[in-house]
Design an enzyme around this catalytic site. Structure first.
Site, PDB file in Angstrom:
ATOM      1  N   ASP A 484       0.573  -1.481   0.300  1.00  0.00           N
ATOM      2  CA  ASP A 484       0.306   0.294  -0.001  1.00  0.00           C
ATOM      3  C   ASP A 484       0.579   1.175  -0.281  1.00  0.00           C
ATOM      4  OD1 ASP A 484      -2.997  -0.579   0.215  1.00  0.00           O
ATOM      5  OD2 ASP A 484      -2.435  -1.016   1.461  1.00  0.00           O
TER       6      ASP A 484
HETATM    7  C1  BGC Z   1       0.253   0.776   6.672  1.00  0.00           C
HETATM    8  C2  BGC Z   1       0.405   0.213   5.491  1.00  0.00           C
HETATM    9  C3  BGC Z   1      -1.662  -0.042   5.350  1.00  0.00           C
HETATM   10  C4  BGC Z   1      -2.118   1.613   4.818  1.00  0.00           C
HETATM   11  C5  BGC Z   1      -3.630   1.449   4.033  1.00  0.00           C
HETATM   12  C6  BGC Z   1      -0.559   2.960   5.768  1.00  0.00           C
HETATM   13  O1  BGC Z   1       0.081   3.637   6.623  1.00  0.00           O
HETATM   14  O2  BGC Z   1       1.242   1.333   6.085  1.00  0.00           O
HETATM   15  O3  BGC Z   1       0.193  -1.161   6.092  1.00  0.00           O
HETATM   16  O4  BGC Z   1      -1.641  -1.286   4.301  1.00  0.00           O
HETATM   17  O5  BGC Z   1      -1.498   2.200   5.759  1.00  0.00           O
HETATM   18  O6  BGC Z   1      -3.973   1.082   5.915  1.00  0.00           O
HETATM   19  C1  NOJ Z   2      -1.598  -3.538   5.301  1.00  0.00           C
HETATM   20  C2  NOJ Z   2      -2.607  -3.252   4.411  1.00  0.00           C
HETATM   21  O1  NOJ Z   2      -4.226  -3.780   5.755  1.00  0.00           O
HETATM   22  C3  NOJ Z   2      -3.096  -4.793   3.114  1.00  0.00           C
HETATM   23  O2  NOJ Z   2      -3.305  -4.550   2.232  1.00  0.00           O
HETATM   24  C4  NOJ Z   2      -2.003  -4.397   2.544  1.00  0.00           C
HETATM   25  O3  NOJ Z   2      -1.668  -5.795   1.973  1.00  0.00           O
HETATM   26  C5  NOJ Z   2      -0.006  -4.130   3.324  1.00  0.00           C
HETATM   27  N1  NOJ Z   2      -0.896  -3.834   4.894  1.00  0.00           N
HETATM   28  C6  NOJ Z   2       0.709  -3.933   3.472  1.00  0.00           C
HETATM   29  O4  NOJ Z   2       1.325  -2.374   2.938  1.00  0.00           O
END
Ligand code: BGC
Ligand code: NOJ
Length: 822
Positions: A484
């Site tokens: 993400d």
């Molecule tokens: C986090 C990710 C997460 C994303 C969406 C980011 O701040 O680092 O792990 O998937 O937010 O919620």
């Molecule tokens: C947490 C999110 O919930 C997931 O969808 C994502 O793949 C990982 N972080 C990695 O960014």
């Protein structure tokens, strides 16, 4: 350093000091009513949705930590203490907390009096039961005072912690006998209320927080009412309603007293909200109270809950000489899979429950670790998720569990999303053999007029990748793929702007070298390419099994094309590239200064046989060399040290944390799978033990619960290398279960039956797995006389030899299977 130990016979983790490095929590409830409970009884409860139907209040990020919970206070002749130590924090003579499967027992002892509280949410019950056992363990008669305490949340947890100008005026309660009702907003639009009761007459109560505390400057640690030993019988009128029962108790030496408290949630049909006299209709609450008005009834429900969990966990059990492996596989990993399936990423001690809905990719992946437990629930979930898909095969990134509707807020165009649904559906069919799911009519965009069979949804998922490729023939990344934080089209220059939810700013950008305007048709993801070549074959297989060979061949040709594109443009010489950015430049290449290598594409490309043995060996060696640490594999290396606008959130984190070179336990599993796939059983298991909680020796360093995975462990670039954060709600649970149960231990549901294909450390002599599968039970003995990692030379079922390594004759009953490696 340790703060407790595993009690495997009881399926419990036993915490022996209340001062754990972080609150160590458990989840109560697996259906509609959920509670989070820490080892000092902190936490909160909610009905279905942690934001919209929050029952008790919690204060995140508080000083001190973990403020808010269900507390029992004991005033024993001026000495005030809690069985869970907090919030008064009087030193206890004894303390123990047992987190088990869906229940938690906290026991404290002080000055010869012990108080043991068992907290659980019974099956098919919308409430938390708290059984309190008080025992006078001294030689003299004891008289003391017991106060219960919960603080109500005014339902919408987001509004509750922000809209004070209104909320300080709305609180309403009602007291009837030993029951305190929370009925804020009931007289207007809500059709639900909560109650807190105890199964005996009480000697007083309080429902107004300020009165209970004595002033607005007291906190949970020094409620004046408890210290004075006198309830005020206060009736809340606005401000903050609470519920506290008061009881005077006298116990002879050796005597025990048991009380049963229930914190319940009740929903009435709108037309049945009120009685004829205008009062609140409490009949459903009375029924609930009756179910737990004796200790025996509570005990029976707890026994039933334990049986339920025993049955769930008996679907897959291993017996090996390694007790850590056994407890990891048999108990805690599977338990965590249920919790992630239920809660997604909503409510934990790192997720506030007021944030996001359920993630499309998250829920699909959670199914991989859960489907064997209750396949019917996985089926329902797949159909719910599929109904939020868009007509072009893309989907809303999130959906709301209460409405089951796709959620616009987080947008679309996370271009990995559609593929995960093919994987989860394939996993469901492999588990159950239920191809009928592919014929189920499922909406697009939650619009019944657009419904098509599920197989059509998978087709559109597959072609969403095919139809969205960039100049190298690799998939366009969109807002982000699984990572993400790799936001190659976002170009965020505004503080606070969400990297995921913000529509691309790319239209305002030009390539600094050429001056050409940028667009979203450039940035490509090698990870999605690898996912496509790994997951795509499941779609091909499903088409064949549904009799559509023409479509299967067509799809296979697309997979082959993608494989070639990865060889041509996705290989960096020693590992697979990560992406091309919006300028068309390589990401995750030796040519880059930072972020030369990323973990995500490597496993999927290896498992797609791209570049054969040569690429696999080089890639595995590079992974260990650049990403390997004693605490697991970091996500990328070297970590980013500057903000790179064309990369996005990944470069916002200090090096070693989260997506910037943290040890992301989720994707470590993909490398375990790849190593196992490639026959490197020693490497696969080594990576497994580096992050599996049961193998962590230093609980102080690791910090989060020693019985569940955390999303991230700080990587080698971080000052706090080895420290975990964001425990419980992470795709790590599902993928690590897939890695160990299927890829390493090699008991694999397949379309035609149960496949046995272990990939294990050479030193192992063997192990036994009991697997329930499509109505049959298989006791599988794996023997490794030649001490190899992979390969089955003979397989027998009930003494009869089977050709190959798949058990296809699945007709119920119990079967003895012997698989000899060689
Ligand atoms: C986090 C990710 C997460 C994303 C969406 C980011 O701040 O680092 O792990 O998937 O937010 O919620
Ligand atoms: C947490 C999110 O919930 C997931 O969808 C994502 O793949 C990982 N972080 C990695 O960014």
């Amino acid at each position: 350093m340790k703060f407790g130990f595993f009690d495997d016979a009881n399926k419990e983790y036993v915490i022996t000091s209340p001062k754990t490095p972080y609150p160590w929590i458990n989840y109560l409830g697996t259906q509609d009513f959920f509670s989070l409970i820490s080892n000092t009884a902190g936490g909160y409860s909610f009905y279905k949705d942690a934001r919209l139907a929050r029952i008790t209040r919690y204060r995140y990020n508080n000083v001190p930590a973990d403020a808010g919970g269900r507390y029992f206070y004991i005033n024993d002749n001026g000495t005030v203490w809690n069985p869970g130590w907090s919030p008064v924090k009087t030193e206890l003579d004894e303390y123990v907390c047992r987190h088990g499967m869906g229940y938690t027992v906290i026991k404290g002892k002080k000055n010869g009096l012990s108080a043991e509280v068992t907290f659980f949410v019974p099956q098919n019950f919308t409430g938390e039961v708290q059984k309190v056992v008080l025992k006078n363990e001294s030689n003299e008669k004891k008289s003391f005072k017991l106060f219960s305490f919960v603080e109500w949340c005014l339902w919408d947890a987001q509004d509750d912690c922000s809209n004070f100008q209104r909320n300080f005026n709305t609180g309403e309660v009602e007291i009837e006998g030993s029951t305190i009702y929370h009925k804020t907003e009931y007289k207007e639009r809500r059709n639900h209320f909560a109650f807190y009761t105890v199964n005996e007459p009480i000697d007083g109560f309080d429902t107004d927080r300020e009165t209970f505390m004595g002033s607005i400057y007291n906190d949970f640690a020094d409620p004046e009412t408890v210290f004075s030993g006198e309830p005020k019988n206060s009736v809340a009128d606005g401000w903050s309603p609470v519920a506290s029962h008061f009881k005077k108790i006298t116990l002879e030496a050796g005597e025990t007293k048991t009380l049963v408290y229930v914190l319940g949630y009740v929903e009435n049909p709108y037309e049945e909200k009120f009685n004829a006299d205008g009062s609140m209709n409490k009949s459903r609450a009375y029924e609930m109270m009756k179910k737990f008005d004796t200790a025996e009834k509570a005990d029976a429900a707890l026994a039933e809950l334990k049986e339920t969990w025993d049955a769930l966990l008996s679907k897959y059990t291993i017996s090996s000489p390694d007790e850590k492996l056994n407890r990891q596989v048999n108990i805690w990993n599977q338990y965590q899979c249920m919790v992630t399936f239920n809660l997604s990423r909503s409510a934990s001690y790192f997720e506030s429950g007021i944030g996001r809905g359920m993630g499309f990719r998250d829920s699909n992946q959670d199914i991989l670790g859960f489907v064997h437990q209750i396949p019917e629930r996985a089926r329902e979930r797949i159909l719910d998720i599929a109904a939020t898909q868009l007509e072009d095969g893309g989907n809303y990134h999130q959906y709301q569990p209460l409405t089951k509707k796709g959620n616009d807020a987080a947008g679309t165009n996370f271009n990995d999303d559609p593929l995960w649904m093919i994987l989860s559906t394939a996993a469901y069919i492999k588990e159950t053999g239920d191809y009928g799911i592919l014929n189920e009519m499922v909406d697009y965009k939650n619009d019944p007029a657009l419904a098509q069979p599920l197989l059509d949804h998978l087709k559109r998922s597959f072609y969403h990748v095919v139809n969205n490729k960039g100049s190298h023939g690799l998939p366009l990344i969109g807002r982000a793929d699984w990572n993400d934080c790799l936001n190659l089209n976002c170009f965020s220059r505004v503080p606070g702007e969400s990297f995921q939810n913000t529509a691309s700013n790319i239209a305002k950008e030009v390539d600094p070298e050429t001056g050409a305007p940028l667009n979203e048709q450039t940035a490509e993801s090698v990870m999605i390419a690898g996912m496509f070549t790994y997951i795509g074959p499941e779609y091909v297989e499903l088409c064949r099994r549904m009799g559509d060979n023409a479509e299967a061949d067509k799809a296979q040709a697309e997979i082959d094309k993608m494989k070639q594109a990865i060889i041509d443009y996705g290989w960096d010489g020693e590992w697979f590239l990560r992406a091309y950015d919006a300028y068309g430049k390589k990401v995750g290449s030796h040519e880059n200064e930072e972020g030369k290598i990323f973990i995500e594409p490597q496993g999927f490309c290896i498992m797609s046989d791209i570049g054969g043995k040569e690429f696999t060996e080089k890639t595995m060696a590079s992974i260990e060399k650049y990403l390997g640490t004693e605490h697991g594999l970091v996500l990328n290396n070297p970590a980013f040290t500057k903000y790179i606008v064309e990369y996005g959130e990944i470069s916002t984190y200090p090096g070693g944390y989260k997506e910037n070179a943290g040890i992301f336990c989720h994707n470590n599993a993909w490398i375990m799978c790849a190593a196992a796939y490639a026959g490197m059983g020693d490497v696969a298991f080594d990576y497994y033990t580096r992050i599996a909680p049961a193998y962590q020796e230093d609980e102080k360093l690791h910090r989060t619960e020693p019985y569940v995975y955390a999303q991230m462990i700080a990587g080698k670039d971080a000052k706090r290398f080895g420290e975990a954060k964001n425990s419980w709600l992470t795709g790590t649970a599902a993928w690590n279960f897939v890695a160990i149960s299927q890829y390493i231990l090699g008991v694999i549901p397949d379309y035609s039956g149960l496949k046995i294909d272990p990939s294990i450390p050479k030193a192992w002599d063997g192990y036994t797995v009991t697997r329930q599968f499509r109505g049959a039970t298989f006791n599988i003995k794996v023997e490794n006389p030649d001490h190899i990692s992979k390969g089955i030379k003979s397989l027998t079922v009930d003494g009869k030899a089977v050709d190959g390594n798949i058990i296809t004759d699945i007709t119920g009953g119990v079967h003895e299977v012997v698989a000899v490696m060689g």
